[in-house]
Every structure is written in C-alpha cells, then in structure tokens.
Design a protein around this motif. Sequence first.
Motif, short mmCIF file in Angstrom:
data_model
loop_
_atom_site.label_atom_id
_atom_site.label_comp_id
_atom_site.label_asym_id
_atom_site.label_seq_id
_atom_site.Cartn_x
_atom_site.Cartn_y
_atom_site.Cartn_z
N ASP A 178 12.14 84.35 -63.52
CA ASP A 178 11.34 85.33 -64.25
C ASP A 178 12.04 85.88 -65.48
OD1 ASP A 178 9.29 85.14 -62.36
OD2 ASP A 178 10.10 86.76 -61.13
N HIS A 179 13.21 85.35 -65.81
CA HIS A 179 14.01 85.98 -66.86
C HIS A 179 13.28 86.07 -68.19
CE1 HIS A 179 15.24 82.70 -69.65
NE2 HIS A 179 14.91 81.93 -68.63
N ALA A 180 12.48 85.07 -68.55
CA ALA A 180 11.84 85.04 -69.86
C ALA A 180 10.72 86.07 -69.98
CB ALA A 180 11.30 83.65 -70.17
N LEU A 181 10.33 86.71 -68.87
CA LEU A 181 9.34 87.77 -68.96
C LEU A 181 9.89 88.98 -69.73
CD1 LEU A 181 7.90 87.69 -65.33
CD2 LEU A 181 6.89 86.71 -67.41
N HIS A 182 11.21 89.09 -69.77
CA HIS A 182 11.84 90.12 -70.61
C HIS A 182 12.26 89.46 -71.92
CE1 HIS A 182 14.24 93.51 -71.93
NE2 HIS A 182 15.23 92.67 -72.16
N ALA A 183 11.51 89.74 -72.97
CA ALA A 183 11.80 89.16 -74.28
C ALA A 183 11.51 90.22 -75.33
CB ALA A 183 10.97 87.90 -74.52
N GLY A 184 12.52 91.02 -75.64
CA GLY A 184 12.33 92.10 -76.59
C GLY A 184 12.07 91.59 -78.00
N CYS A 188 16.09 90.96 -81.60
CA CYS A 188 17.01 91.14 -80.48
C CYS A 188 18.05 90.01 -80.43
CB CYS A 188 16.25 91.18 -79.16
SG CYS A 188 15.30 92.68 -78.94
N HIS A 189 19.29 90.40 -80.15
CA HIS A 189 20.33 89.40 -79.92
C HIS A 189 20.22 88.81 -78.52
CE1 HIS A 189 22.24 91.67 -83.28
NE2 HIS A 189 22.71 90.48 -83.59
N GLU A 190 19.73 89.58 -77.57
CA GLU A 190 19.64 89.14 -76.17
C GLU A 190 18.28 88.49 -75.96
OE1 GLU A 190 19.56 88.10 -72.65
OE2 GLU A 190 18.25 89.88 -72.72
N VAL A 191 18.25 87.16 -75.97
CA VAL A 191 16.99 86.40 -75.99
C VAL A 191 16.96 85.39 -74.83
CG1 VAL A 191 16.65 86.66 -78.47
CG2 VAL A 191 18.01 84.74 -77.60
N PRO A 192 15.76 84.96 -74.42
CA PRO A 192 15.66 84.00 -73.32
C PRO A 192 16.42 82.70 -73.56
CG PRO A 192 13.53 85.02 -73.70
CD PRO A 192 14.43 85.49 -74.81
N ALA A 193 16.58 82.29 -74.81
CA ALA A 193 17.27 81.03 -75.11
C ALA A 193 18.70 81.03 -74.60
CB ALA A 193 17.24 80.75 -76.61
N ARG A 194 19.31 82.22 -74.47
CA ARG A 194 20.68 82.29 -73.95
C ARG A 194 20.77 81.61 -72.58
NH1 ARG A 194 21.91 87.02 -72.24
NH2 ARG A 194 24.15 86.73 -72.43
N LEU A 195 19.88 82.00 -71.69
CA LEU A 195 19.90 81.41 -70.35
C LEU A 195 19.47 79.95 -70.38
CD1 LEU A 195 18.89 83.04 -67.03
CD2 LEU A 195 17.98 80.78 -67.59
N ASP A 196 18.49 79.63 -71.22
CA ASP A 196 18.00 78.26 -71.28
C ASP A 196 19.12 77.29 -71.67
OD1 ASP A 196 15.50 79.24 -70.62
OD2 ASP A 196 14.82 79.35 -72.71
N HIS A 197 19.99 77.69 -72.60
CA HIS A 197 21.11 76.83 -73.00
C HIS A 197 22.09 76.63 -71.84
CE1 HIS A 197 20.58 76.02 -77.31
NE2 HIS A 197 20.01 77.21 -77.38
N VAL A 198 22.34 77.70 -71.08
CA VAL A 198 23.25 77.57 -69.93
C VAL A 198 22.66 76.65 -68.89
CG1 VAL A 198 24.42 78.80 -68.08
CG2 VAL A 198 24.25 79.86 -70.34
N LEU A 199 21.40 76.87 -68.56
CA LEU A 199 20.75 76.04 -67.54
C LEU A 199 20.73 74.57 -67.95
CD1 LEU A 199 19.26 76.09 -64.84
CD2 LEU A 199 17.13 76.48 -66.12
N ALA A 200 20.44 74.31 -69.20
CA ALA A 200 20.41 72.92 -69.68
C ALA A 200 21.79 72.27 -69.56
CB ALA A 200 19.91 72.87 -71.12
N GLU A 201 22.84 73.00 -69.91
CA GLU A 201 24.19 72.44 -69.84
C GLU A 201 24.63 72.22 -68.40
OE1 GLU A 201 27.78 70.87 -71.29
OE2 GLU A 201 25.83 71.22 -72.24
N LEU A 202 24.29 73.15 -67.51
CA LEU A 202 24.64 72.96 -66.10
C LEU A 202 23.93 71.72 -65.53
CD1 LEU A 202 24.58 76.62 -64.73
CD2 LEU A 202 26.55 75.28 -65.48
N ARG A 203 22.67 71.55 -65.88
CA ARG A 203 21.93 70.37 -65.41
C ARG A 203 22.54 69.09 -65.99
NH1 ARG A 203 15.90 73.12 -65.87
NH2 ARG A 203 15.68 73.62 -63.65
N THR A 225 18.08 98.61 -76.37
CA THR A 225 17.64 97.92 -75.15
C THR A 225 16.15 98.12 -74.97
OG1 THR A 225 19.82 98.40 -74.19
CG2 THR A 225 18.11 97.65 -72.67
N PRO A 226 15.33 97.27 -75.57
CA PRO A 226 13.88 97.45 -75.49
C PRO A 226 13.34 97.19 -74.10
CG PRO A 226 14.40 95.38 -76.58
CD PRO A 226 15.70 96.10 -76.39
N LEU A 227 12.39 98.02 -73.71
CA LEU A 227 11.70 97.83 -72.45
C LEU A 227 10.37 97.16 -72.75
CD1 LEU A 227 11.62 100.39 -69.58
CD2 LEU A 227 9.55 99.13 -70.17
N THR A 228 10.09 96.05 -72.09
CA THR A 228 8.89 95.25 -72.38
C THR A 228 8.00 95.16 -71.14
OG1 THR A 228 9.69 93.07 -71.66
CG2 THR A 228 10.45 93.86 -73.81
#
Length: 353
Positions: A8-14, A26-41, A129-132
């Motif tokens: 559900d991480h991408a549901l928070h996208a300020g 925002c500097h804190e964006v869903p792509a941060r996690l997506d890059h990690v997940l892709a590299e781990l896979r 820290t935006p609340l969405t």
Amino acid sequence: MLVVHNPDHALHAGRQEMFRGRLVPCHEVPARLDHVLAELRRRGVGPLHTPVELQPGADAAFDEVLQRIHAPRYLRFLEQAWEEWVALDPANAELDALPSVWPVRGFRADVEPSNFAARMGLYSFDAGTPLTAGSWRAARTGAHAAVLAARAVGRGQARCAFALSRPPGHHAGADFFGGYCFLNHSALAAQALRNLGADRVAVLDVDYHHGNGTQSIFYERADVLTVSIHGDPRTEYPFYLGHADERGAGAGEGFNLNLPLPRGSGFAEWRAVLQQAIAAVRAFGAQALVVPLGVDTFEGDPISGFRLKSDDYLRIGEDLAALQLPTVFAFEGGYAVAEVGVNVANVLEGFGG
C-alpha cells in the motif's frame, strides 16, 4: 533473507512539501521503494512476503505493539485526519494537508484542540510531511510489515528480515509525525522483538538524519539501546535532537548514544564511528538488532551531506553482520532515487555474505 513488502506504500504520494522556505515537489516519493524492490528482485534477494490489507482488530498482537509505541489519541487523529480535512471543504480533496501552527515553548500540549489545523500542529513538528488521502493506510500497512519482519526474526523463522516500506518511520515519535514519517517502524520492530522474548534489543540507526522519534520513544527505557550515526544537528535536520550529550534519562540513562559527524564526512570517518556503535551494541549485550536503514549518506543524495559511495554499503552490511545477531532492517531515507535500490541491496548483500 526475508523481505516484507508494503503493497500500500504508493497510496501515500504527497504533492508538495515546505523545503527551505518554498513549496517544492516532495523528495519522498513512491519511486524510492520501487527502485529498491526492482533491484532486490534482480539480485534474487528474498523470499518476498507481501501482507494482505489489514483490517482493524484483525491482528490483536499488532494492535498491542502499535499502542505500546504510539499514543492512542495520536493514532485516532491519523486514522480520521483525511476525512476531517475534506469535511472542512470538499475542494481539499485535491490538496494535501500540511500543518501551519505548532505548540512551542510555553504553549499547552496536554489539551487536544477541536480545531483541525490546531491538531495538525499538535501532532507534527514540521511542514515538510504532507498528509494525503492514503497516508494512514500506507503507514499502517507499513507498520504491520515491520512487525511481521520482527516476528519472523523473533520466532527464529528468519535470521534476518527487511521491512521494505514507505512512508519511512524513524522521525515519528509516540505522538507526532514529521520528517516524512508517521509511524515508527524501527520502534515497533524493537517492541515486537521484546514481546517475543528478547530481553535487550539494540536499534542502530545509519540514516543521515538523526532518528529523533526513536530516541524519544525509548529515552527512559533500559531494555532498548538506541544508537544513531548522523549529520551534526547544529547544521542538519531535525536540528533539535541528536547531540552527543543526550544519553537517556531515568531508567534509560546511559542507553542512548548519538554519534554526530560533520557535513562532508567520507566513508573512512563514518566507518570508524560505526565501529564505536557496534562496540556499544556488544557492550549492551543485545539479543537482537534493529537497523533503520537510510542510504541518504550517499554522496549524490540531494538533501544530505556525507560522501559514501555505492560500494561502501557492502562494507556496512559486512560490519553489521559481524555482530551475529538476529536482525531486522527497516527502510528509511535515501533520495538519490536512481541509486537508492543499489545502495540498499548492497547493504543486504554485504550482510548476507
């Protein structure tokens, strides 16, 4: 290594944050996690576990840990905040909520105001820290991922687990959000490990920014050692905690260790301090380790100031593995988005040998 992923991480996208006096993307964006997940896979790190949506009350043990770390009135606020924000004006559905007023020195914080803007300020410490619409669900599922990772380690099902989630957590206190964080994953993981029988748990934070929320949660406790290597708070966010003379209070005196370094520090200086942190964990007699894993120490990070290179993260993983402790990693900072996946994966690869 078990990887517990927050679906559900991408549901928070300020949309915007206040940064250096202006509203910016925002500097804190869903792509941060997506890059990690892709590299781990890509590297075959796993197995990968994705929790299903968690309904309130569906995991009583998780709820107990959540309420042990975070104040009930704060959790109620986060759960209801978006609906209240939109109820003020239906047009707010197209905007993020940002705080604009705070109870500073001499103001009362014990009485919860009925005004929404006042409560936003009561439960926050910055305007970055935006609340969405999806912040609560993303944060709650992420907190559950951290507890599931800790359970797997605490029950001996995995020697090491990685909670891959966002929004991050280590700036969130018992009753406040900020620094992009709403719920403190590392504190929740440490408490879950305690509940499963670890008498002493160490939290060793390697993010560029001091884990002020984690420190404040455990500051008066002797069962959890908090150690942080970070940029000097005289010049670096979050500014108001993280000094070397903060050693704990009451029962927790002597169980908090801050190791600040000046902006511009390279890996040689940073790794020498890591050895001090590791020595403190050993002296504490920790039975389990939690690592808030921020890779914003990278030389290319846009909002940080250390000079670590990608290969250095392999050495960090190796050094942490030398503790030979059951370990939970929790994903924190790292805003050089193109490199964040490689840097996180290098730590985990180094740790796993």
